[in-house]
Design a protein around this motif. Structure first.
Motif, PDB file in Angstrom:
ATOM      1  N   LEU A 294       0.863  -1.180   0.000  1.00 56.65           N
ATOM      2  CA  LEU A 294       0.000   0.000   0.000  1.00 56.65           C
ATOM      3  C   LEU A 294       0.897   1.226   0.000  1.00 56.65           C
ATOM      4  O   LEU A 294       1.776   1.354   0.859  1.00 56.65           O
ATOM      5  N   ILE A 295       0.686   2.100  -0.955  1.00 59.26           N
ATOM      6  CA  ILE A 295       1.504   3.311  -1.095  1.00 59.26           C
ATOM      7  C   ILE A 295       0.651   4.526  -0.768  1.00 59.26           C
ATOM      8  O   ILE A 295      -0.501   4.623  -1.199  1.00 59.26           O
ATOM      9  N   GLY A 296       1.214   5.447   0.005  1.00 61.19           N
ATOM     10  CA  GLY A 296       0.504   6.664   0.374  1.00 61.19           C
ATOM     11  C   GLY A 296       1.285   7.904  -0.019  1.00 61.19           C
ATOM     12  O   GLY A 296       2.489   7.850  -0.275  1.00 61.19           O
ATOM     13  N   ALA A 297       0.588   9.040  -0.074  1.00 59.19           N
ATOM     14  CA  ALA A 297       1.207  10.330  -0.379  1.00 59.19           C
ATOM     15  C   ALA A 297       1.286  11.158   0.894  1.00 59.19           C
ATOM     16  O   ALA A 297       0.384  11.126   1.732  1.00 59.19           O
ATOM     17  N   THR A 298       2.370  11.908   1.053  1.00 60.42           N
ATOM     18  CA  THR A 298       2.549  12.751   2.232  1.00 60.42           C
ATOM     19  C   THR A 298       3.354  13.985   1.825  1.00 60.42           C
ATOM     20  O   THR A 298       3.569  14.231   0.630  1.00 60.42           O
ATOM     21  N   VAL A 308       5.325   7.193   0.091  1.00 62.56           N
ATOM     22  CA  VAL A 308       5.893   6.236   1.050  1.00 62.56           C
ATOM     23  C   VAL A 308       5.048   4.962   1.081  1.00 62.56           C
ATOM     24  O   VAL A 308       3.890   4.953   0.659  1.00 62.56           O
ATOM     25  N   MET A 309       5.648   3.893   1.585  1.00 60.58           N
ATOM     26  CA  MET A 309       4.874   2.688   1.883  1.00 60.58           C
ATOM     27  C   MET A 309       4.195   2.889   3.226  1.00 60.58           C
ATOM     28  O   MET A 309       4.812   3.364   4.179  1.00 60.58           O
ATOM     29  N   VAL A 310       2.920   2.521   3.302  1.00 61.67           N
ATOM     30  CA  VAL A 310       2.159   2.722   4.540  1.00 61.67           C
ATOM     31  C   VAL A 310       1.720   1.368   5.108  1.00 61.67           C
ATOM     32  O   VAL A 310       1.707   0.350   4.413  1.00 61.67           O
ATOM     33  N   LEU A 311       1.356   1.379   6.386  1.00 57.21           N
ATOM     34  CA  LEU A 311       0.907   0.174   7.094  1.00 57.21           C
ATOM     35  C   LEU A 311       1.929  -0.958   6.963  1.00 57.21           C
ATOM     36  O   LEU A 311       1.575  -2.123   6.805  1.00 57.21           O
ATOM     37  N   GLN A 312       3.224  -0.619   7.085  1.00 60.01           N
ATOM     38  CA  GLN A 312       4.247  -1.642   6.920  1.00 60.01           C
ATOM     39  C   GLN A 312       4.275  -2.641   8.079  1.00 60.01           C
ATOM     40  O   GLN A 312       4.921  -3.686   7.964  1.00 60.01           O
ATOM     41  N   THR A 313       3.590  -2.336   9.150  1.00 62.70           N
ATOM     42  CA  THR A 313       3.566  -3.291  10.269  1.00 62.70           C
ATOM     43  C   THR A 313       2.866  -4.584   9.887  1.00 62.70           C
ATOM     44  O   THR A 313       2.951  -5.577  10.615  1.00 62.70           O
ATOM     45  N   ARG A 314       2.162  -4.614   8.735  1.00 65.03           N
ATOM     46  CA  ARG A 314       1.527  -5.850   8.258  1.00 65.03           C
ATOM     47  C   ARG A 314       2.502  -6.717   7.497  1.00 65.03           C
ATOM     48  O   ARG A 314       2.219  -7.867   7.209  1.00 65.03           O
ATOM     49  N   GLU A 315       3.679  -6.150   7.164  1.00 63.23           N
ATOM     50  CA  GLU A 315       4.516  -6.753   6.138  1.00 63.23           C
ATOM     51  C   GLU A 315       5.437  -7.856   6.656  1.00 63.23           C
ATOM     52  O   GLU A 315       5.771  -7.934   7.839  1.00 63.23           O
TER      53      GLU A 315
END
Length: 448
Positions: A294-298, A308-315
């Motif tokens: 999942l990629i997000g904009a910031t 950036v990559m988001v919610l990486q704690t799932r990875e």
């Protein structure tokens, strides 16, 4: 620089370290009949001679650009604009790997973010991931993310009008899991009705899975089917044909909780069956259960936009075996192809492609229905595929058509038992009136 950097001396040292004299000794535990045979390669020849030989071989192939083709069933002959390949062949995209480091991967991250945004626009959903392997695995993943043993939701109800291969992949995914797959029989209308689902759904149902348009080309009544699923607290999963969404209402507006699809039709050649591109989008409430990147904009400290990559704690690289994301290197290059294709066409372009597919298929259906012994099968509207009942074995008909230089439709009986007299035919924007007239003339000659 040779492909293998190891010299004969290097290999000898490694063999000595592990206690064998020859590499062949490493394979002695494998029965000889199962080992790869000795290669009997011809002597070397000049590059120009090899090129000439390969060119002569390639001329024996049939090209769907020049050959009338009416075969669909999940892989479709659409035009791929030149700009798609021009972008894909750029080195920074062609060899890109999973973007762990955002500071050196902004181009790749932005392309994936744009892909996710386009999938959300196309499907009417809140969030999309950075692609799956193909439509079948995307559907299986989309169904599984709805399963919740803690809530007693462990049954997946799948309509019989879903592609047989997709249903097969779903059965494979759930084998060995505490998940029950309930397959709804195929109705005579080839279109799933709410009453077809009612005896299969109950309080244990995690989701209801349908296809839009379905395997037989018919357009399901998503709103009514979604209501049936939601009435028992189940989620509604829809597998789509993205080109059709240029003309049809998006599933997100008709009650879908999860939308999947095969993105091959979005700027990816058929290539003898692969690679494909799996689309997976969902409601925001399911975002933490979505597999894949999942990629997000910031914005950074200077206010500049970044990705950036988001919610990486799932990875997997963080949670290892406890990860909820099970897909690492995604179909990034194929996702980029779909992104370029959709961006180049725009909303109006996609709508025009969909309209051409729709009208050409209906002209084809009208012409075939006029032939003696042929009849349309199914009820309700269809998009660019439809089923006909044939006066002869569809396999024999396809052999006859091949002799006429025509690629016929799918003999449905090859995939679905008790449907041996049915053929699934398809038309796309590349199907011309001349192609259709040529097919009809050949079928008329066959039945005389």
């Amino acid at each position: 620089m040779v492909f293998s950097p190891h010299t004969p001396e290097d290999r000898a040292m490694m063999l000595q370290a592990i206690g064998v004299d020859r590499i062949e000794q490493l394979f002695e535990g494998i029965p000889a009949s199962y080992r790869f045979p000795e290669l009997r390669l011809p002597p070397p020849v000049a590059e120009a001679d090899i090129f000439r030989e390969l060119l002569e071989l390639s001329l024996r192939n049939w090209s769907t650009v020049a050959t009338p083709t009416f075969l669909g069933a999940g892989s479709y002959n659409h035009y791929v604009p030149a700009v798609v390949h021009q972008i894909l062949w750029r080195g920074e995209f062609y060899t890109a790997y999973t973007p762990y480091q955002p500071e050196v991967s902004q181009g790749t991250l932005q392309s994936i973010y744009e892909f996710q945004s386009l999938v959300c626009l196309l499907t009417g959903m809140d969030v999309a991931n950075a692609s799956m392997y193909d439509g079948a695995t995307a559907l299986a993943e989309g169904a599984l993310l709805c399963v919740s043993p803690s809530r007693g939701r462990t049954a997946i109800v799948v309509a019989g009008t879903v592609h047989p291969y997709y249903r097969g992949v779903l059965r494979t995914y759930t084998r060995g899991l505490p998940v029950e797959v309930r397959e709804v029989p195929i109705p005579d209308s080839l279109r799933t009705a709410p009453q077809d689902l009612e005896r299969f759904v109950d309080e244990s149902t995690a989701c209801v899975v349908v296809q839009y348009p379905n395997f037989y080309g018919r357009i399901e009544d998503l709103a009514a089917l979604a209501e049936t699923a939601h009435a028992v607290g189940a989620r509604f999963v829809v597998s789509t044909y993205p080109i059709a969404l240029g003309l049809l209402r998006p599933p997100g507006e008709l009650g879908a909780d999860v939308v999947t699809g095969e993105g091959q039709c979005l700027g990816i050649p058929q290539s003898f069956g692969g690679p494909g591109l799996g689309l997976l989008a969902a409601r925001m409430e399911l975002v933490r259960h979505l597999p894949g990147r999942l990629i997000g904009a910031t914005v950074d400290r200077e206010g500049k936009r970044g990705f950036v990559m988001v919610l990486q704690t799932r990875e997997q690289h963080i949670r290892r075996e406890k990860a909820t994301s099970n897909i690492c290197t995604n179909q990034g290059l194929m996702a980029l192809a779909a992104t370029v294709y959709l961006s180049a066409l725009g909303r109006r372009g996609l709508q025009k492609i969909a309209e051409l597919c729709y009208h050409k298929a209906h002209y084809l259906a009208q012409r075939i229905a006029e032939l003696p012994g042929w009849s349309l099968v199914g009820e309700g509207a269809f998009f660019n595929e439809f089923v006909v009942r044939c006066p002869q074995d569809p396999r024999a008909i396809n052999e006859f058509l091949l002799q006429r230089g025509i690629i016929g439709g799918l003999a449905v009986g090859e995939l679905v038992p008790q449907q041996d007299d049915l053929m699934l035919l398809c038309a796309t924007e590349l199907t011309t009136k001349e192609h259709i007239d040529r097919l009809v003339e050949a079928l008329r000659d066959l039945t005389l």
